[in-house]
Design a protein around this motif. Structure first.
Motif, short mmCIF file in Angstrom:
data_model
loop_
_atom_site.label_atom_id
_atom_site.label_comp_id
_atom_site.label_asym_id
_atom_site.label_seq_id
_atom_site.Cartn_x
_atom_site.Cartn_y
_atom_site.Cartn_z
N LEU A 1 57.47 -23.51 -2.86
CA LEU A 1 58.63 -23.99 -3.61
C LEU A 1 59.82 -23.13 -3.22
O LEU A 1 59.71 -21.90 -3.23
CB LEU A 1 58.38 -23.90 -5.11
CG LEU A 1 59.48 -24.58 -5.90
CD1 LEU A 1 58.91 -25.81 -6.60
CD2 LEU A 1 60.06 -23.64 -6.92
N TRP B 1 65.86 -22.96 -13.13
CA TRP B 1 64.70 -23.55 -12.44
C TRP B 1 63.55 -22.54 -12.38
O TRP B 1 62.40 -22.89 -12.63
CB TRP B 1 65.08 -24.00 -11.03
CG TRP B 1 65.72 -25.34 -10.98
CD1 TRP B 1 67.06 -25.61 -10.86
CD2 TRP B 1 65.07 -26.61 -11.07
NE1 TRP B 1 67.27 -26.97 -10.87
CE2 TRP B 1 66.06 -27.61 -10.99
CE3 TRP B 1 63.74 -26.99 -11.20
CZ2 TRP B 1 65.76 -28.96 -11.04
CZ3 TRP B 1 63.43 -28.35 -11.25
CH2 TRP B 1 64.44 -29.31 -11.17
N LEU C 1 60.19 -23.41 -14.45
CA LEU C 1 58.93 -23.58 -13.73
C LEU C 1 57.99 -22.39 -13.93
O LEU C 1 56.88 -22.39 -13.40
CB LEU C 1 59.20 -23.78 -12.23
CG LEU C 1 59.75 -25.14 -11.85
CD1 LEU C 1 60.42 -25.09 -10.48
CD2 LEU C 1 58.64 -26.18 -11.87
N LEU D 1 58.04 -19.45 -12.67
CA LEU D 1 57.63 -18.99 -11.35
C LEU D 1 57.23 -17.52 -11.32
O LEU D 1 56.34 -17.14 -10.55
CB LEU D 1 58.75 -19.24 -10.34
CG LEU D 1 59.09 -20.71 -10.12
CD1 LEU D 1 60.24 -20.85 -9.14
CD2 LEU D 1 57.87 -21.50 -9.64
N TRP E 1 56.61 -19.11 -4.02
CA TRP E 1 57.99 -19.56 -4.06
C TRP E 1 58.92 -18.53 -3.46
O TRP E 1 58.58 -17.35 -3.35
CB TRP E 1 58.40 -19.87 -5.50
CG TRP E 1 58.48 -18.67 -6.40
CD1 TRP E 1 57.44 -18.01 -6.98
CD2 TRP E 1 59.66 -17.98 -6.79
NE1 TRP E 1 57.91 -16.96 -7.72
CE2 TRP E 1 59.27 -16.91 -7.62
CE3 TRP E 1 61.01 -18.16 -6.52
CZ2 TRP E 1 60.19 -16.04 -8.19
CZ3 TRP E 1 61.92 -17.29 -7.09
CH2 TRP E 1 61.51 -16.25 -7.92
N TYR F 1 68.32 -27.74 -14.09
CA TYR F 1 66.89 -27.86 -14.38
C TYR F 1 66.62 -29.10 -15.22
O TYR F 1 67.36 -29.43 -16.15
CB TYR F 1 66.40 -26.62 -15.13
CG TYR F 1 64.98 -26.75 -15.60
CD1 TYR F 1 63.93 -26.57 -14.71
CD2 TYR F 1 64.69 -27.08 -16.92
CE1 TYR F 1 62.61 -26.71 -15.13
CE2 TYR F 1 63.38 -27.23 -17.35
CZ TYR F 1 62.35 -27.04 -16.46
OH TYR F 1 61.05 -27.18 -16.87
N ALA G 1 60.86 -31.09 -12.64
CA ALA G 1 60.06 -29.88 -12.42
C ALA G 1 58.57 -30.21 -12.37
O ALA G 1 57.84 -29.68 -11.53
CB ALA G 1 60.34 -28.85 -13.51
N ARG H 1 56.06 -29.56 -9.21
CA ARG H 1 54.81 -28.78 -9.35
C ARG H 1 53.60 -29.60 -8.90
O ARG H 1 52.73 -29.08 -8.23
CB ARG H 1 54.64 -28.33 -10.79
CG ARG H 1 53.46 -27.39 -10.99
CD ARG H 1 53.35 -26.91 -12.42
NE ARG H 1 54.20 -25.78 -12.70
CZ ARG H 1 53.91 -24.53 -12.37
NH1 ARG H 1 52.80 -24.25 -11.75
NH2 ARG H 1 54.72 -23.55 -12.67
#
Length: 187
Positions: A65, A81, A85, A87, A95, A171, A176, A180
């Protein structure tokens, strides 16, 4: 048959042949995989420790990502974002944060731009995830199939640089989720 009629016949035939050649050219030039939405061009990026990275080959996973920003004022959208997500805590997601900056013409200006950018990430939690690209932004946009640099782009890339999924702008939980799902799909 007069010479005008013969010329019209040849012109019509040439037009049809030209159209057929154009159609065949487009058929062979178009990507055969309809799931590919663009392609990250081969480029060199720099990590926060100033080490060069060859993209897309050196992406951290077979699917990565990538949060792409083009302007400083897009950092907040990028952060939303990253948070949305989850992350920083998602062990199953590889990512990177990719600021794309117009490459300065000379080495002194480029070094200054790198210092400013990486200075922002010195104590940032994403320091290890930053891959900065110094290039011609407009050319980068064209080659990667992105529409413009006025918004954040979030991409799912494979190691060949194919864009498998993308979202842009602020976002959105639905987008999202789709990113994913594509990211975690088996090839």
């Amino acid at each position: 048959m007069g010479s005008g009629a013969v010329n019209k016949l040849w012109m019509d035939t040439a037009g049809w042949v030209g159209a057929a050649v154009a159609a065949l050219s487009l058929a062979f030039a178009a990507p055969t995989d309809s799931s590919v939405m663009g392609k990250l061009p081969f480029t060199l990026a720099k990590r926060a420790d100033r080490q060069p990275v060859a993209l897309p080959a050196d992406l951290p996973s077979h699917r990565t990502l990538v949060v792409v920003t083009f302007k400083r004022d897009q950092r907040d959208d990028a952060e939303r974002w990253i948070e949305g997500l989850d992350l920083r805590r998602a062990a199953d997601v590889r990512w990177v944060r990719m600021p794309v900056i117009d490459a300065p013409a000379d080495d002194t200006a480029r070094t200054a731009a790198e210092e400013r950018l990486f200075g922002h990430f010195d104590s940032h939690p994403d320091r290890q995830s930053v891959l900065a690209v110094f290039t011609d932004r407009e050319a980068f946009l064209r080659r990667s199939g992105l529409a413009h640099h006025d918004r954040v782009h979030v991409l799912v890339l494979n190691r060949e640089g194919d864009v498998l999924a993308r979202a842009e702008g602020p976002y959105d939980a639905g987008r999202a989720m789709a990113l994913r799902e594509t990211l975690l799909e088996d090839d």
